[in-house]
Design a protein around this motif. Structure first.
Motif, short mmCIF file in Angstrom:
data_model
loop_
_atom_site.label_atom_id
_atom_site.label_comp_id
_atom_site.label_asym_id
_atom_site.label_seq_id
_atom_site.Cartn_x
_atom_site.Cartn_y
_atom_site.Cartn_z
N THR A 157 3.41 -4.36 -4.75
CA THR A 157 3.15 -3.06 -5.36
C THR A 157 4.20 -2.04 -4.96
N LEU A 158 4.55 -2.01 -3.68
CA LEU A 158 5.55 -1.05 -3.21
C LEU A 158 6.92 -1.34 -3.83
N LEU A 160 7.46 -2.69 -6.81
CA LEU A 160 7.42 -2.31 -8.22
C LEU A 160 7.39 -0.80 -8.41
N SER A 161 6.64 -0.11 -7.55
CA SER A 161 6.46 1.33 -7.75
C SER A 161 7.54 2.18 -7.09
N LEU A 162 8.15 1.66 -6.02
CA LEU A 162 9.13 2.46 -5.28
C LEU A 162 10.48 1.76 -5.15
N GLY A 163 10.48 0.51 -4.73
CA GLY A 163 11.73 -0.17 -4.40
C GLY A 163 12.68 -0.34 -5.56
N VAL A 164 12.20 -0.96 -6.63
CA VAL A 164 13.08 -1.21 -7.78
C VAL A 164 13.52 0.10 -8.44
N PRO A 165 12.61 1.06 -8.69
CA PRO A 165 13.10 2.33 -9.26
C PRO A 165 14.12 3.04 -8.36
N ALA A 166 13.91 3.03 -7.04
CA ALA A 166 14.85 3.69 -6.14
C ALA A 166 16.21 3.00 -6.17
N ALA A 167 16.22 1.66 -6.16
CA ALA A 167 17.49 0.93 -6.21
C ALA A 167 18.21 1.17 -7.53
N GLY A 262 2.83 2.69 -11.72
CA GLY A 262 3.18 2.24 -10.37
C GLY A 262 2.36 2.92 -9.30
N CYS A 263 2.20 4.24 -9.40
CA CYS A 263 1.39 4.96 -8.41
C CYS A 263 -0.07 4.52 -8.47
N ALA A 264 -0.56 4.24 -9.67
CA ALA A 264 -1.96 3.81 -9.79
C ALA A 264 -2.17 2.43 -9.19
N THR A 265 -1.16 1.55 -9.25
CA THR A 265 -1.31 0.24 -8.62
C THR A 265 -1.45 0.36 -7.11
N VAL A 266 -0.78 1.34 -6.52
CA VAL A 266 -0.94 1.58 -5.07
C VAL A 266 -2.39 1.94 -4.77
N ALA A 267 -2.97 2.81 -5.58
CA ALA A 267 -4.38 3.16 -5.40
C ALA A 267 -5.27 1.94 -5.58
N GLY A 268 -4.95 1.11 -6.56
CA GLY A 268 -5.76 -0.08 -6.82
C GLY A 268 -5.77 -1.05 -5.66
#
Length: 443
Positions: A157-158, A160-167, A262-268
């Motif tokens: 999840t991290l 998909l929501s943070l790593g790939v967009p940041a890279a 992506g943020c919602a998957t973190v909550a899930g």
């Protein structure tokens, strides 16, 4: 407590639950994060990689396909071949293989060499995915298994929501080769972390290995794999083509929409971690019901921006926790001793679902238009919901952890209980650890 009170039969207080082995679990989670970064990063570097390799952007996109295909093909045979080896060296070796493959991609100017490096990365990734969940399950007592698996899968999840967009954002300001080095460095660092913090488990001796077909034939395994397939088919039909669907709905900003997801998957996954060990069946039924309702809303009211964003957020919550719930059910059904083999089967099914769902979504988009995508996905997710509802005895039992062990709510003479004894989690040398399994406690 006094001796007298024990004689009178006063029950002893229950021991506090053992703390989770966080350093080791977080190392496994970082390995999952690294594998997802390795798999998806080329998709964000398409414009920069294509000229450097002298190929079209479409052929650079095939580098993602190569990774998925190698994972699909290698997970089962590599897992079977490596079952007899100590687990930690296999884990560290797979991470170092990922590091080498990523380094090759970063320095290569040849498309053929880059493609070969991606095949190597996919094989290493398939080996990792077959190990991570089983490793986590063996590190904790059965009653903490779901939370441990949720911790490991949070790395997905991290990423998909943070790593790939940041890279991908970094690729806009740094050379793409510099960005490609990052997963190589990360894989090497995680390999060292795992070497220090992940416990050493032995391989399976030849006489104790259960054949793959026998593992696949255990009650509960096939329903769990079927749920995996149908869920991924339905998810990929929508997720692969969320951009044209958003445009069709009058919401042209795909980036913010994916950020909401992506943020919602973190909550899930956070909610799932709190529920999985006590309410696995109910949580999975709720997640699949919610996903089905979301698809109906997307099909009926996607033209309203608020409805679209809200539905995508609920989709993220539902899907974010589903893999943890399904993989915990798989380990329950197989037993921790054979979790690597069962998870290798699921890795194959998972990648097949991704490929087939993307293909089905593309055919639907070309033939019927973006408005038909939710209605194509809905029967697939509903099929997963029906299988979970019907798997009340072995795959998704009403009462988890009964006499037949976790995942089997009534005993079957042909299925050995492979769940670890609760005493296995106690401190060696204690009276509980020394007592034969099944013996009555001494008063």
């Amino acid at each position: 407590m006094s001796t007298a009170s024990r004689v009178r039969g006063t029950p002893l207080p229950a021991p506090p639950p053992a703390a989770l082995p966080w350093p080791g679990l977080l190392a496994l989670s970082a390995a999952a994060f690294t594998a997802v970064m390795t798999e998806l990063l080329p998709a964000g570097l398409l414009p920069s990689m294509a000229p450097a390799l002298g190929v079209s952007e479409a052929r650079v996109g095939f580098l993602v396909t190569a990774y998925a295909a190698a994972s699909f093909l290698a997970a089962v045979p590599l897992t079977a071949a490596l079952r007899g080896l100590p687990r930690r060296p296999v884990l560290v070796g797979a991470l170092l293989g990922l590091a080498c493959a990523n380094a090759l991609v970063a320095v290569s100017s040849s498309y053929a060499l880059t493609f070969a490096a991606r095949l190597l990365a996919g094989a290493m990734g398939g080996t990792l995915w077959a190990m991570l969940v089983g490793y986590a399950a063996r590190m904790v007592p059965a009653e903490r298994r779901g939370r441990a698996i949720a911790t490991v899968l949070a790395g997905i999840t991290l990423a998909l929501s943070l790593g790939v967009p940041a890279a991908t954002a970094l690729a806009g300001v740094l050379p793409w080769r510099t960005v490609s080095v990052l997963p190589a460095l990360l894989a090497a660092l995680v390999a060292g972390w795992a070497r220090r913090r992940v416990p050493a488990f032995p391989g399976e001796p030849a006489h104790a290995r259960v054949p793959l077909l026998r593992v696949a034939g255990r009650p509960g395994i096939r329903p769990v794999l079927s749920v995996t397939l149908f869920l991924l088919l339905g998810h990929q039909v929508m997720y692969t083509y969320v951009a044209p669907f958003a445009a069709h709905a009058g919401f042209g900003r795909t980036g913010p929409l994916l950020a909401v997801f992506g943020c919602a998957t973190v909550a899930g996954i956070w909610v799932t971690g709190a529920l999985v060990d006590r309410h696995l069946r109910a949580a999975l039924l709720t997640a699949l019901t919610l996903f089905s309702a979301v698809l109906a809303v997307l099909g009926l009211a996607a033209g309203t921006s608020g409805a679209l964003v809200g539905a995508v957020a609920l989709w993220g919550v539902a899907f974010g926790g589903a893999p943890t719930l399904i993989q915990t059910a798989l380990v329950d059904a197989s037993g921790p001793a054979d979790a690597d083999v069962a998870t290798s089967l699921q890795t194959t099914v998972y990648n097949a679902g991704i490929a087939a769902g993307s293909l089905l979504g593309g055919l639907t988009l070309d033939g019927l238009g973006p408005g038909a995508l939710p209605w194509t996905a809905l029967p697939l997710v509903t099929a997963a919901l029906v299988i979970v509802a019907g798997g009340r005895w072995y795959a998704f039992p009403v009462r988890r952890g009964g006499p037949a062990g976790p995942g089997r709510s009534r005993p079957r003479p042909d299925v050995p209980d492979q769940s670890p004894a609760p005493d296995a989690a106690r401190t060696p040398g204690s009276s509980a650890a020394a007592r034969p399994r099944g013996a009555a406690p001494r008063r």
